[in-house]
Design an enzyme around this catalytic site. Sequence first.
Site, PDB file in Angstrom:
ATOM      1  N   GLU A 106       9.257   1.816  11.230  1.00  7.92           N
ATOM      2  CA  GLU A 106      10.360   3.060  11.467  1.00  7.92           C
ATOM      3  C   GLU A 106       9.380   3.434  11.383  1.00  7.92           C
ATOM      4  O   GLU A 106       8.635   4.249   9.918  1.00  7.92           O
ATOM      5  CB  GLU A 106      11.072   2.381  10.575  1.00  7.92           C
ATOM      6  CG  GLU A 106      12.677   2.106  10.053  1.00  7.92           C
ATOM      7  CD  GLU A 106      13.445   1.438  11.528  1.00  7.92           C
ATOM      8  OE1 GLU A 106      13.668   2.645  12.465  1.00  7.92           O
ATOM      9  OE2 GLU A 106      13.290   0.589  11.563  1.00  7.92           O
ATOM     10  N   VAL A 164       0.252   5.266  13.972  1.00  9.94           N
ATOM     11  CA  VAL A 164      -0.151   4.627  12.069  1.00  9.94           C
ATOM     12  C   VAL A 164       0.474   3.553  12.993  1.00  9.94           C
ATOM     13  O   VAL A 164      -0.588   2.553  12.828  1.00  9.94           O
ATOM     14  CB  VAL A 164       0.434   4.922  11.134  1.00  9.94           C
ATOM     15  CG1 VAL A 164       0.113   3.821  10.359  1.00  9.94           C
ATOM     16  CG2 VAL A 164      -0.647   6.572  10.600  1.00  9.94           C
ATOM     17  N   GLU A 187       7.149  16.002  17.062  1.00 14.17           N
ATOM     18  CA  GLU A 187       7.639  16.309  15.464  1.00 14.17           C
ATOM     19  C   GLU A 187       6.212  17.195  15.171  1.00 14.17           C
ATOM     20  O   GLU A 187       5.241  17.158  14.642  1.00 14.17           O
ATOM     21  CB  GLU A 187       7.350  14.593  15.022  1.00 14.17           C
ATOM     22  CG  GLU A 187       7.893  14.940  13.585  1.00 14.17           C
ATOM     23  CD  GLU A 187       8.048  12.993  13.101  1.00 14.17           C
ATOM     24  OE1 GLU A 187       7.166  11.938  12.738  1.00 14.17           O
ATOM     25  OE2 GLU A 187       8.860  12.827  11.919  1.00 14.17           O
ATOM     26  N   LYS A 222       1.167  -1.166   0.699  1.00 12.14           N
ATOM     27  CA  LYS A 222      -0.387   0.440  -0.150  1.00 12.14           C
ATOM     28  C   LYS A 222       1.378   1.280  -0.035  1.00 12.14           C
ATOM     29  O   LYS A 222       1.566   1.455   0.560  1.00 12.14           O
ATOM     30  CB  LYS A 222      -1.259   0.037   1.400  1.00 12.14           C
ATOM     31  CG  LYS A 222      -1.987   1.075   0.961  1.00 12.14           C
ATOM     32  CD  LYS A 222      -2.550   1.547   1.876  1.00 12.14           C
ATOM     33  CE  LYS A 222      -2.504   3.102   2.733  1.00 12.14           C
ATOM     34  NZ  LYS A 222      -1.736   4.280   1.608  1.00 12.14           N
ATOM     35  N   CYS A 273      12.604  11.760   8.033  1.00  8.11           N
ATOM     36  CA  CYS A 273      12.689  11.619   9.224  1.00  8.11           C
ATOM     37  C   CYS A 273      13.738  11.862  10.404  1.00  8.11           C
ATOM     38  O   CYS A 273      13.857  11.705  11.431  1.00  8.11           O
ATOM     39  CB  CYS A 273      12.282  10.363   9.438  1.00  8.11           C
ATOM     40  SG  CYS A 273      13.116   9.333   8.043  1.00  8.11           S
ATOM     41  N   GLY A 314       6.522   5.225   8.348  1.00  8.29           N
ATOM     42  CA  GLY A 314       5.492   6.133   8.707  1.00  8.29           C
ATOM     43  C   GLY A 314       5.992   6.656  10.270  1.00  8.29           C
ATOM     44  O   GLY A 314       6.761   6.745  10.593  1.00  8.29           O
ATOM     45  N   SER A 315       4.295   7.535  10.521  1.00  7.57           N
ATOM     46  CA  SER A 315       4.291   8.124  11.817  1.00  7.57           C
ATOM     47  C   SER A 315       4.321   6.646  13.140  1.00  7.57           C
ATOM     48  O   SER A 315       3.602   5.745  12.744  1.00  7.57           O
ATOM     49  CB  SER A 315       3.018   9.252  11.790  1.00  7.57           C
ATOM     50  OG  SER A 315       1.835   8.192  11.751  1.00  7.57           O
ATOM     51  N   THR A 316       4.864   7.262  14.155  1.00  3.65           N
ATOM     52  CA  THR A 316       4.456   6.275  15.093  1.00  3.65           C
ATOM     53  C   THR A 316       3.497   6.081  15.499  1.00  3.65           C
ATOM     54  O   THR A 316       3.263   5.024  15.776  1.00  3.65           O
ATOM     55  CB  THR A 316       4.927   7.315  16.935  1.00  3.65           C
ATOM     56  OG1 THR A 316       6.481   7.896  16.138  1.00  3.65           O
ATOM     57  CG2 THR A 316       5.175   6.292  17.443  1.00  3.65           C
TER      58      THR A 316
HETATM   59  P1  NAD Z   1       1.930   8.087   7.965  1.00  2.00           P
HETATM   60  O1  NAD Z   1       1.941   7.662   8.766  1.00  2.00           O
HETATM   61  O2  NAD Z   1       0.759   9.243   8.235  1.00  2.00           O
HETATM   62  O3  NAD Z   1       1.285   7.209   6.409  1.00  2.00           O
HETATM   63  C1  NAD Z   1       2.745   6.026   6.317  1.00  2.00           C
HETATM   64  C2  NAD Z   1       1.500   5.818   5.579  1.00  2.00           C
HETATM   65  O4  NAD Z   1       0.872   4.385   6.598  1.00  2.00           O
HETATM   66  C3  NAD Z   1       0.354   5.890   4.320  1.00  2.00           C
HETATM   67  O5  NAD Z   1       0.922   5.147   3.494  1.00  2.00           O
HETATM   68  C4  NAD Z   1      -0.616   6.332   5.228  1.00  2.00           C
HETATM   69  O6  NAD Z   1      -1.561   6.077   4.128  1.00  2.00           O
HETATM   70  C5  NAD Z   1      -0.429   5.201   5.902  1.00  2.00           C
HETATM   71  N1  NAD Z   1      -1.585   5.018   7.135  1.00  2.00           N
HETATM   72  C6  NAD Z   1      -2.253   5.554   7.192  1.00  2.00           C
HETATM   73  N2  NAD Z   1      -3.432   5.482   8.393  1.00  2.00           N
HETATM   74  C7  NAD Z   1      -3.389   4.185   8.771  1.00  2.00           C
HETATM   75  C8  NAD Z   1      -3.602   3.259   8.717  1.00  2.00           C
HETATM   76  N3  NAD Z   1      -5.219   3.811   9.712  1.00  2.00           N
HETATM   77  N4  NAD Z   1      -3.640   2.333   8.895  1.00  2.00           N
HETATM   78  C9  NAD Z   1      -2.559   1.377   8.084  1.00  2.00           C
HETATM   79  N5  NAD Z   1      -2.089   2.399   6.998  1.00  2.00           N
HETATM   80  C10 NAD Z   1      -2.254   3.826   7.550  1.00  2.00           C
HETATM   81  O7  NAD Z   1       3.606   9.102   7.604  1.00  2.00           O
HETATM   82  P2  NAD Z   1       3.463  10.291   6.649  1.00  2.00           P
HETATM   83  O8  NAD Z   1       3.287  11.159   6.689  1.00  2.00           O
HETATM   84  O9  NAD Z   1       3.591   9.165   4.901  1.00  2.00           O
HETATM   85  O10 NAD Z   1       5.659  10.102   6.595  1.00  2.00           O
HETATM   86  C11 NAD Z   1       6.159  10.687   7.534  1.00  2.00           C
HETATM   87  C12 NAD Z   1       6.050  10.016   9.163  1.00  2.00           C
HETATM   88  O11 NAD Z   1       6.681   9.103   8.655  1.00  2.00           O
HETATM   89  C13 NAD Z   1       6.927  10.935   9.937  1.00  2.00           C
HETATM   90  O12 NAD Z   1       6.764  10.476  11.136  1.00  2.00           O
HETATM   91  C14 NAD Z   1       8.278  10.600   9.119  1.00  2.00           C
HETATM   92  O13 NAD Z   1       9.182  10.723  11.205  1.00  2.00           O
HETATM   93  C15 NAD Z   1       8.504   8.963   9.651  1.00  2.00           C
HETATM   94  N6  NAD Z   1       9.239   8.653   8.767  1.00  2.00           N
HETATM   95  C16 NAD Z   1       9.791   7.044   9.340  1.00  2.00           C
HETATM   96  C17 NAD Z   1      11.452   6.233   9.431  1.00  2.00           C
HETATM   97  C18 NAD Z   1      12.494   5.676   9.640  1.00  2.00           C
HETATM   98  O14 NAD Z   1      13.066   5.641   9.315  1.00  2.00           O
HETATM   99  N7  NAD Z   1      12.238   6.358  10.740  1.00  2.00           N
HETATM  100  C19 NAD Z   1      11.566   7.463   7.207  1.00  2.00           C
HETATM  101  C20 NAD Z   1      10.629   7.819   6.508  1.00  2.00           C
HETATM  102  C21 NAD Z   1       9.416   8.756   7.090  1.00  2.00           C
END
Ligand code: NAD
Length: 542
Positions: free
Chosen positions: A293, A269, A424, A212, A327, A265-267
């Site tokens: 991550e 989620v 963040e 996804k 990130c 993605g975010s902590t």
């Molecule tokens: P996000 O968590 O908003 O989205 C990530 C993914 O999760 C997207 O595909 C989104 O559609 C999906 N998603 C959203 N709600 C969901 C749910 N309820 N169930 C399942 N999937 C869901 O994050 P973003 O805005 O795409 O990216 C930014 C975040 O990612 C920041 O918090 C950043 O720190 C983190 N990030 C971390 C790293 C790392 O290596 N630690 C690297 C890149 C980004």
Amino acid sequence: MSNGIFSVPKDYNEPIHSYLPGSAERDSLKAELDRQSAEIVDIPLVIGGREIFTDSVKDVVMPHDHRHVIARCSIAGEAELKAAIDAALEAKGKWQAMPFEHRAAIFLKIADLLTTKYRAAINAATMLGQSKTVFQAEIDSACELADFFRFNVANAQTIYSQQPNNSVGIWNRVEYRPLDGFVVAITPFNFTSIAGNLPTAPALMGNTVIWKPSTTAVHSNYLLMKIMIEAGLPAGVINFVPSRGVDVSKYVLPHPKMAGFHFTGSTEVFSGVWSTVGQNIRTYESYPRLVGETGGKDFIFAHNTADVKALAAAMVRGAYEYQGQKCSAASRAFIPASIWDETLAAVKEHVSKIKVGDVRDFTNFMGAVIDRASFDNIKGYIDRAAASPDAEVLFGSYDDSVGYFVQPTLILAKKPDYESMVKEIFGPVLTVYVYDDDKLDETLRICDTASPYGLTGAIFAQDRYVIAHMEAALSGAAGNFYINDKPTGAVVGQQPFGGSRASGTNDKAGSTLNLYRWISPRCIKETFVPSYAVSYPYMSEK
Ligand code: NAD
């Protein structure tokens, strides 16, 4: 039948192209930017190798020109997500039986296609859809993505070649099976390379995957999906399903054969997914592997022996490149009072030369933030800081009339737990706390404990005793720690990336540690001449 023990090609980091004026690479990228800007791509789902267009469609726009639609993306619902599970399970038997050299060859071929035939196209798609400057796109969608493929192939070979000891008459072997079921990969908007790595790392190890992508990164991600198919990835191995995250959580995660979850993605989620898996734990056929991550509140911590020019450059590049949406981006800094004026003057000098705008204009250092929700969130932090007695906005502004533009912003926090020092933000906003030079240890403790994250951090100092002291004091504060360098820009194979605490499971993407999560070893013991005995010699009385 493979009658040979093969060695995969040596891994290496893809050299970065410079796109200097007059270069062929610059001309072909500009032509590709024009071509992609003039079209609207219809993005389907790809399930079991078939393209599927749905009635539910989402417009994809350029963040720096938000009225400009570049793609229309089909969105999967319950029926398509369930079809993707079926397709992944159907493809699994043949894929896991495919000899490693053939699986590896597909991923090595994807890397070569990306860095040659499709280099301009994948960079242009990343620039237009995710608002990256040419350099930011090049280090992400061409270089880091190819690095992930090449290093993961070499890492997989390292793992497969690890075998146990034998004893006389006995041969022990370990085979590294894929997980028992399918893997779900949910990817973020901010790196095309991460979006590519999350579904392919488990696939390389013989798993089949439901991918996804983020709908704000789907333009480049769909091109990557097409390149993977061109490279020979068989139908059903990776099923591409742009969809609502909540639908994946509802229809895919609870499936009894969900064996692994690969997320960036975010902590928030990831924590939600972990609870969904916990609630369904009795329905699974195996314990799903959860790899995530997640967020960060990455720091720069300076000592009064710091080289101020290097510190200021790291603050600017670390906090503002890609609009602070890495990130690893520096989003809080601790600066001793004795060097603050000089540091601020140097930072201001750099920022006065920064241009923010459309990434097709190569003179811009920054593009736009990803979407309206992100823009509004960042704007909220700036507005609240401007109104708060505990903070002062030293510079920064925003304007969303054409694109979601936020200028590089610097907030001075008057207390170390002011909200923008601990939460963040994911935008080009750096908050500085100026500490008394004689309160080093107290301030190091604040840096270590004030935010829940543990992703990246950098220290600046010249005194080696101080460097050693700061490194020890902050040993739990970051999974990627930098000395006299900015906290961004980790390179696959050189600085394995990931953090702990609220920043994730720290499985270090691009290293063997990550690949271990996608395998389930089987140990096979063979005895050449089996024993007939039951009783032991010690049982005799004489
Ligand atoms: P996000 O968590 O908003 O989205 C990530 C993914 O999760 C997207 O595909 C989104 O559609 C999906 N998603 C959203 N709600 C969901 C749910 N309820 N169930 C399942 N999937 C869901 O994050 P973003 O805005 O795409 O990216 C930014 C975040 O990612 C920041 O918090 C950043 O720190 C983190 N990030 C971390 C790293 C790392 O290596 N630690 C690297 C890149 C980004």
